[in-house]
Write a protein that holds these residues in place. Structure first.
Motif, mmCIF file in Angstrom:
data_model
loop_
_atom_site.group_PDB
_atom_site.id
_atom_site.type_symbol
_atom_site.label_atom_id
_atom_site.label_comp_id
_atom_site.label_asym_id
_atom_site.label_seq_id
_atom_site.Cartn_x
_atom_site.Cartn_y
_atom_site.Cartn_z
ATOM 1 N N GLN A 43 0.849 -1.186 0.000
ATOM 2 C CA GLN A 43 0.000 0.000 0.000
ATOM 3 C C GLN A 43 0.890 1.243 0.000
ATOM 4 O OE1 GLN A 43 -2.491 0.576 3.499
ATOM 5 N NE2 GLN A 43 -4.219 1.126 2.194
ATOM 6 N N SER A 44 0.638 2.155 -0.918
ATOM 7 C CA SER A 44 1.530 3.307 -1.071
ATOM 8 C C SER A 44 1.490 4.244 0.132
ATOM 9 C CB SER A 44 1.184 4.076 -2.349
ATOM 10 O OG SER A 44 -0.153 4.541 -2.318
ATOM 11 N N ALA A 45 0.464 4.134 0.970
ATOM 12 C CA ALA A 45 0.403 4.953 2.180
ATOM 13 C C ALA A 45 1.559 4.634 3.123
ATOM 14 C CB ALA A 45 -0.925 4.740 2.895
ATOM 15 N N GLY A 49 8.766 9.087 1.945
ATOM 16 C CA GLY A 49 8.555 10.252 1.088
ATOM 17 C C GLY A 49 9.213 10.100 -0.272
ATOM 18 N N GLY A 50 10.433 9.544 -0.272
ATOM 19 C CA GLY A 50 11.134 9.351 -1.539
ATOM 20 C C GLY A 50 10.439 8.344 -2.434
ATOM 21 N N MET A 51 9.903 7.278 -1.848
ATOM 22 C CA MET A 51 9.183 6.266 -2.628
ATOM 23 C C MET A 51 7.905 6.848 -3.226
ATOM 24 S SD MET A 51 9.732 3.073 -0.005
ATOM 25 C CE MET A 51 8.811 1.847 -0.943
ATOM 26 N N LYS A 52 7.208 7.664 -2.450
ATOM 27 C CA LYS A 52 5.991 8.298 -2.965
ATOM 28 C C LYS A 52 6.311 9.233 -4.124
ATOM 29 C CE LYS A 52 3.377 8.115 1.378
ATOM 30 N NZ LYS A 52 2.794 8.909 2.497
ATOM 31 N N ARG A 53 7.425 9.965 -4.006
ATOM 32 C CA ARG A 53 7.807 10.872 -5.079
ATOM 33 C C ARG A 53 8.147 10.091 -6.348
ATOM 34 N NH1 ARG A 53 9.652 16.095 -4.582
ATOM 35 N NH2 ARG A 53 8.450 16.013 -2.663
ATOM 36 N N ARG A 54 8.816 8.947 -6.179
ATOM 37 C CA ARG A 54 9.139 8.117 -7.342
ATOM 38 C C ARG A 54 7.875 7.532 -7.968
ATOM 39 N NH1 ARG A 54 12.599 3.777 -5.353
ATOM 40 N NH2 ARG A 54 12.664 4.661 -3.269
ATOM 41 N N LEU A 55 6.901 7.173 -7.124
ATOM 42 C CA LEU A 55 5.634 6.673 -7.658
ATOM 43 C C LEU A 55 4.916 7.766 -8.443
ATOM 44 C CD1 LEU A 55 3.382 4.625 -7.992
ATOM 45 C CD2 LEU A 55 2.560 5.222 -5.693
ATOM 46 N N ASN A 56 4.898 8.983 -7.909
ATOM 47 C CA ASN A 56 4.292 10.104 -8.642
ATOM 48 C C ASN A 56 4.941 10.278 -10.007
ATOM 49 O OD1 ASN A 56 2.587 10.707 -6.521
ATOM 50 N ND2 ASN A 56 3.921 12.268 -5.646
ATOM 51 N N PHE A 57 6.255 10.145 -10.018
ATOM 52 C CA PHE A 57 6.981 10.293 -11.276
ATOM 53 C C PHE A 57 6.639 9.147 -12.228
ATOM 54 C CE2 PHE A 57 10.747 10.153 -14.015
ATOM 55 C CZ PHE A 57 10.821 11.481 -14.390
ATOM 56 N N GLY A 58 6.512 7.936 -11.682
ATOM 57 C CA GLY A 58 6.138 6.792 -12.510
ATOM 58 C C GLY A 58 4.772 6.967 -13.149
ATOM 59 N N ASP A 78 15.292 11.867 -0.495
ATOM 60 C CA ASP A 78 16.601 11.354 -0.103
ATOM 61 C C ASP A 78 17.526 11.282 -1.317
ATOM 62 O OD1 ASP A 78 16.505 8.259 -1.121
ATOM 63 O OD2 ASP A 78 14.535 8.939 -0.441
ATOM 64 N N ALA A 79 18.813 11.136 -1.049
ATOM 65 C CA ALA A 79 19.819 11.182 -2.115
ATOM 66 C C ALA A 79 19.620 10.072 -3.141
ATOM 67 C CB ALA A 79 21.219 11.092 -1.505
ATOM 68 N N GLN A 80 19.250 8.869 -2.673
ATOM 69 C CA GLN A 80 19.074 7.748 -3.594
ATOM 70 C C GLN A 80 17.879 7.973 -4.522
ATOM 71 O OE1 GLN A 80 19.612 7.454 -0.325
ATOM 72 N NE2 GLN A 80 21.618 6.457 -0.249
ATOM 73 N N SER A 81 16.771 8.478 -3.967
ATOM 74 C CA SER A 81 15.594 8.753 -4.797
ATOM 75 C C SER A 81 15.887 9.878 -5.783
ATOM 76 C CB SER A 81 14.397 9.127 -3.918
ATOM 77 O OG SER A 81 13.949 8.013 -3.176
#
Length: 244
Positions: A43-45, A49-58, A78-81
């Motif tokens: 669940q994306s909830a 924060g970095g994972m959510k931003r990557r999902l938005n980009f996807g 974060d730096a990796q995201s």
């Protein structure tokens, strides 16, 4: 946020007309691209924060848009995201897509953009290629010395005392012309006033500065060259005064 990354991508993919195997294949491709394959069914909830931003980009990538419009996509991640998002943007442009990218991070713009528009207080002050903008600003030479007290007048017209040096006192010999009035600046084809670069004058100023420091019995501890970058171009065009 109640949906997983996979279900989010499936939902938005359907909105763009993707169906069946094509939709599933594209979702798998995007999940791999944004680094969420292993968390595709969470669940994306529960994402960071970095994972959510990557999902938005996807989601923005799911239908292979010709143009991406991005407003500070790496802010607060974060730096990796951030690194993964930069890779995704570079891949998008390498595959023939275009990106309109708004950012306060000059190093990002320099890394991924071919052309840059610089705004200052709502006014366009530069509109040129990265190459031309950087070519309009020469490197500065930092002479780190044992002291700078009382030498400002002696170096007038040759060099200045560094205000941004944190490790040791430094004298700066600028690669650009020392005269900063409007008449001395060279207008570009895009209406941007750039300071002219005179290699001969720069070499003379550097030599004269070293001679003057020797006369003042000031020891040069080390020398560094500050290369041109987009942040220096921005500050050169806008000044360093704080904006409220």
């Amino acid at each position: 946020q109640d949906l997983s990354a996979m279900n989010n991508l499936m939902f938005f993919g359907r909105l763009y007309g993707l169906r069946g195997r094509i939709l599933k294949s594209r979702c798998d491709e995007v999940l791999e691209q944004i680094g969420l394959t292993e968390n595709a069914n969470r669940q994306s909830a529960d994402y960071s924060g970095g994972m959510k931003r990557r999902l938005n980009f996807g989601i923005a990538l799911i239908h292979k848009p010709q143009i991406l419009i991005l407003d500070e996509p790496t802010l607060g991640v974060d730096a990796q995201s951030r690194f993964r998002l930069m890779e995704c943007i570079s891949q998008h442009t390498a595959e023939g897509g275009s990106v309109l990218y708004a950012s306060h991070y000059m190093e990002e713009a320099q890394a991924i953009c071919q052309r840059v528009v610089i705004l200052d207080q709502g006014r366009v002050i530069a509109n040129d290629s990265i190459h031309n903008l950087l070519a309009g600003l020469a490197a500065d030479v930092y002479l780190f010395v044992d002291r700078t007290a009382g030498i400002n007048d002696a170096l007038s017209g040759l060099a200045s005392i560094a205000t941004d040096s944190v490790n040791a006192p430094a004298v700066v010999v600028s690669g650009n012309t020392q005269n900063r009035d409007e008449e001395s600046r060279t207008p570009s084809a895009h209406g941007v006033n750039r300071e002219s670069i005179d290699p001969t004058a720069f070499a003379w100023r550097l030599q004269a500065t070293l001679k003057k420091l020797q006369e003042l019995q000031i020891e040069v501890l080390s020398v560094e060259t500050q290369q041109s970058n987009l942040e220096r171009v921005f500050l050169n065009l806008t000044g360093k005064q704080l904006r409220d």
